[in-house]
Design an enzyme around this catalytic site. Structure first.
Site, PDB file in Angstrom:
ATOM      1  N   ARG A 250      -7.250  14.753   0.851  1.00 20.47           N
ATOM      2  CA  ARG A 250      -8.155  14.994   1.972  1.00 20.47           C
ATOM      3  C   ARG A 250      -8.500  16.473   2.117  1.00 20.47           C
ATOM      4  O   ARG A 250      -9.307  16.844   2.967  1.00 20.47           O
ATOM      5  CB  ARG A 250      -7.532  14.480   3.275  1.00 20.47           C
ATOM      6  CG  ARG A 250      -7.500  12.960   3.335  1.00 20.47           C
ATOM      7  CD  ARG A 250      -6.919  12.440   4.617  1.00 20.47           C
ATOM      8  NE  ARG A 250      -7.045  10.984   4.661  1.00 20.47           N
ATOM      9  CZ  ARG A 250      -6.282  10.184   5.384  1.00 20.47           C
ATOM     10  NH1 ARG A 250      -5.318  10.703   6.141  1.00 20.47           N
ATOM     11  NH2 ARG A 250      -6.462   8.880   5.373  1.00 20.47           N
TER      12      ARG A 250
ATOM     13  N   GLU B 180      -8.057   7.390  -5.287  1.00 26.13           N
ATOM     14  CA  GLU B 180      -8.604   6.074  -4.951  1.00 26.13           C
ATOM     15  C   GLU B 180      -8.126   4.993  -5.922  1.00 26.13           C
ATOM     16  O   GLU B 180      -7.778   3.887  -5.501  1.00 26.13           O
ATOM     17  CB  GLU B 180     -10.138   6.117  -4.928  1.00 26.13           C
ATOM     18  CG  GLU B 180     -10.719   6.846  -3.730  1.00 26.13           C
ATOM     19  CD  GLU B 180     -10.338   6.214  -2.403  1.00 26.13           C
ATOM     20  OE1 GLU B 180     -10.186   4.967  -2.351  1.00 26.13           O
ATOM     21  OE2 GLU B 180     -10.182   6.950  -1.410  1.00 26.13           O
TER      22      GLU B 180
ATOM     23  N   TYR C 166      -0.700  -3.342 -12.328  1.00 23.00           N
ATOM     24  CA  TYR C 166      -2.152  -3.415 -12.549  1.00 23.00           C
ATOM     25  C   TYR C 166      -2.566  -2.375 -13.605  1.00 23.00           C
ATOM     26  O   TYR C 166      -3.384  -1.499 -13.361  1.00 23.00           O
ATOM     27  CB  TYR C 166      -2.922  -3.184 -11.245  1.00 23.00           C
ATOM     28  CG  TYR C 166      -2.611  -4.185 -10.165  1.00 23.00           C
ATOM     29  CD1 TYR C 166      -3.281  -5.398 -10.102  1.00 23.00           C
ATOM     30  CD2 TYR C 166      -1.631  -3.919  -9.207  1.00 23.00           C
ATOM     31  CE1 TYR C 166      -2.993  -6.327  -9.110  1.00 23.00           C
ATOM     32  CE2 TYR C 166      -1.339  -4.853  -8.213  1.00 23.00           C
ATOM     33  CZ  TYR C 166      -2.017  -6.046  -8.175  1.00 23.00           C
ATOM     34  OH  TYR C 166      -1.726  -6.963  -7.191  1.00 23.00           O
TER      35      TYR C 166
ATOM     36  N   TYR D  61     -16.859  -0.166  -3.526  1.00 19.52           N
ATOM     37  CA  TYR D  61     -15.956   0.527  -2.600  1.00 19.52           C
ATOM     38  C   TYR D  61     -15.583   1.913  -3.118  1.00 19.52           C
ATOM     39  O   TYR D  61     -15.683   2.916  -2.401  1.00 19.52           O
ATOM     40  CB  TYR D  61     -14.683  -0.296  -2.354  1.00 19.52           C
ATOM     41  CG  TYR D  61     -13.566   0.575  -1.845  1.00 19.52           C
ATOM     42  CD1 TYR D  61     -13.569   1.010  -0.525  1.00 19.52           C
ATOM     43  CD2 TYR D  61     -12.547   1.025  -2.686  1.00 19.52           C
ATOM     44  CE1 TYR D  61     -12.584   1.862  -0.057  1.00 19.52           C
ATOM     45  CE2 TYR D  61     -11.560   1.868  -2.235  1.00 19.52           C
ATOM     46  CZ  TYR D  61     -11.580   2.284  -0.912  1.00 19.52           C
ATOM     47  OH  TYR D  61     -10.618   3.137  -0.454  1.00 19.52           O
TER      48      TYR D  61
ATOM     49  N   ASP E  71     -12.979  -1.730   2.532  1.00 19.99           N
ATOM     50  CA  ASP E  71     -11.788  -2.212   1.836  1.00 19.99           C
ATOM     51  C   ASP E  71     -11.052  -3.184   2.746  1.00 19.99           C
ATOM     52  O   ASP E  71     -11.565  -3.588   3.795  1.00 19.99           O
ATOM     53  CB  ASP E  71     -10.895  -1.036   1.420  1.00 19.99           C
ATOM     54  CG  ASP E  71     -10.241  -0.341   2.604  1.00 19.99           C
ATOM     55  OD1 ASP E  71     -10.641  -0.597   3.768  1.00 19.99           O
ATOM     56  OD2 ASP E  71      -9.318   0.480   2.380  1.00 19.99           O
TER      57      ASP E  71
ATOM     58  N   CYS F 153      -4.361  -0.796  13.119  1.00 19.01           N
ATOM     59  CA  CYS F 153      -4.712  -2.215  13.096  1.00 19.01           C
ATOM     60  C   CYS F 153      -4.127  -2.856  11.838  1.00 19.01           C
ATOM     61  O   CYS F 153      -4.837  -3.393  10.984  1.00 19.01           O
ATOM     62  CB  CYS F 153      -6.235  -2.377  13.134  1.00 19.01           C
ATOM     63  SG  CYS F 153      -6.797  -4.037  13.525  1.00 19.01           S
TER      64      CYS F 153
ATOM     65  N   CYS G 283     -11.907  -5.051  22.173  1.00 16.51           N
ATOM     66  CA  CYS G 283     -11.543  -5.745  20.941  1.00 16.51           C
ATOM     67  C   CYS G 283     -11.550  -7.254  21.182  1.00 16.51           C
ATOM     68  O   CYS G 283     -10.792  -7.770  22.014  1.00 16.51           O
ATOM     69  CB  CYS G 283     -10.173  -5.290  20.457  1.00 16.51           C
ATOM     70  SG  CYS G 283      -9.580  -6.201  19.002  1.00 16.51           S
TER      71      CYS G 283
END
Length: 339
Positions: free
Chosen positions: A20, A32, A77, A115, A133, A187, A203
């Site tokens: 960041r 990413e 992966y 994305y 995402d 969340c 919400c």
């Protein structure tokens, strides 16, 4: 209201993460891809390893695939690592080593979808492309009360349109990170922090007792069970290793010679297996011991593995494809699956 509250929350609560602090698309790309299907806590050490080893996309491109896979070892992966290597080579040769930060150009690169292209382009050059995402799907679904399945064609279109509508009044670089971060630590999928949430008054899910019902998914992933029998063969201070060259999980990584069966097998059944017969043609093999079964869970597969310790007499393996001897002190040089 939604955009303002999420952005305000982010400025106060965001985690201090190294990617960041930069506009460098190469560094953002690394973060990413590493963080796809990986928690930040797990991915952070890998991010540091890759950025320390490869300072630029050109250095990344110049590495061997074995080096990349070894560094990636444990993340899972592994196709992500192979795709990254292919993309780095393309950027070196076709883009003169300059990592693109334009959305449309990024989409042309291997392993970069909508994305990831949106994330890199908005974070590096503030392009107005919305990131969607899992965290964003969850947050938007709960807040706006959207019951359309997020993995349906209609759902993907609906959420994408909403994400872009919200982005119209926002600063892409800040808002995209904010909405992802909010979904990740406020969340959350399980036990979201609703009582301390600045969005709770408006919400839908909170006010209609639907938090645990949203988002909706329609497809259930079919899980395949596989049974791996690894032959652990040692001669003096060397082990017999196998390179996984087939198009399957862990391609181009290393493991022990493997006999895959349709179900669990006994010692007699393994000895009579056709692939074990191929080994015996080269000499005499005896089963000394077998490990307990190890259960290894992948996204679409469950592997039940046992490691059979083999002793040998007069065995020659030169004729067996992809199998070779490696000294015990050289094992660390090879990239192995976590199993």
């Amino acid at each position: 209201m939604f955009v303002e509250e999420v952005t305000k929350w982010y400025k106060i609560n965001k985690r201090e993460l190294p990617w960041r602090d930069t506009k460098n698309p190469y560094i953002i790309w690394l973060s990413e891809i590493i963080l796809q299907q990986t928690r930040v806590e797990q991915g952070l050490p890998y991010f540091y390893k890759f950025t320390e080893r490869y300072k630029s996309v050109t250095e990344f491109a110049d590495a061997s695939e074995d080096e990349i896979l070894k560094l990636w070892q444990g993340l899972g992966y592994y196709s992500r690592a192979r795709n990254m290597h292919a993309t780095a080579k393309i950027i070196k040769t076709e883009y003169n080593g300059v990592f693109p930060c334009n959305y449309e150009t990024l989409l042309k690169l291997k392993g970069i979808g909508e994305y990831t292209a949106a994330a890199i382009s908005s974070f590096s050059s503030n392009e107005k492309h919305a990131v969607v995402d899992g965290n964003v799907y969850r947050l938007l679904s709960r807040y706006f009360g959207i019951e359309t399945a997020i993995d349906s064609t209609l759902g993907k279109k609906q959420f994408k349109k909403l994400a872009y509508d919200l982005l119209e009044t926002a600063e892409p670089f800040i808002y995209n990170q904010a909405v992802m971060e909010f979904g990740a630590i406020q969340c959350k999928p399980a036990s979201p922090l609703c009582e301390k949430c600045p969005l709770r008054l408006n919400c839908y899910a909170y006010n209609h007792n639907q938090v645990d019902k949203l988002p909706v998914k329609e497809k259930k992933t079919k899980v395949k069970e596989r049974f791996f029998n690894y032959l652990v063969i040692k001669d003096n201070d060397s082990y017999l290793l196998n390179k996984r060259v087939a198009k399957d999980i862990w391609q181009n990584m290393y493991d022990f010679p493997l006999i895959e069966t349709s179900d669990r097998v006994t010692e007699d059944e393994l000895i009579q297996h056709v692939h074990f017969e191929n080994f015996k043609k080269n000499g005499k093999l005896y089963i000394k011991s077998v490990s307990e079964e190890k259960k290894h869970v992948l996204s679409h597969q469950i592997i039940y593995a046992r490691f059979w310790e083999i002793s040998l007499e007069n065995v020659l393996f030169d004729s067996l494809n992809s199998v070779f001897w490696v000294g015990e002190n050289e094992m660390e040089q090879y990239a192995f699956p976590k199993l």
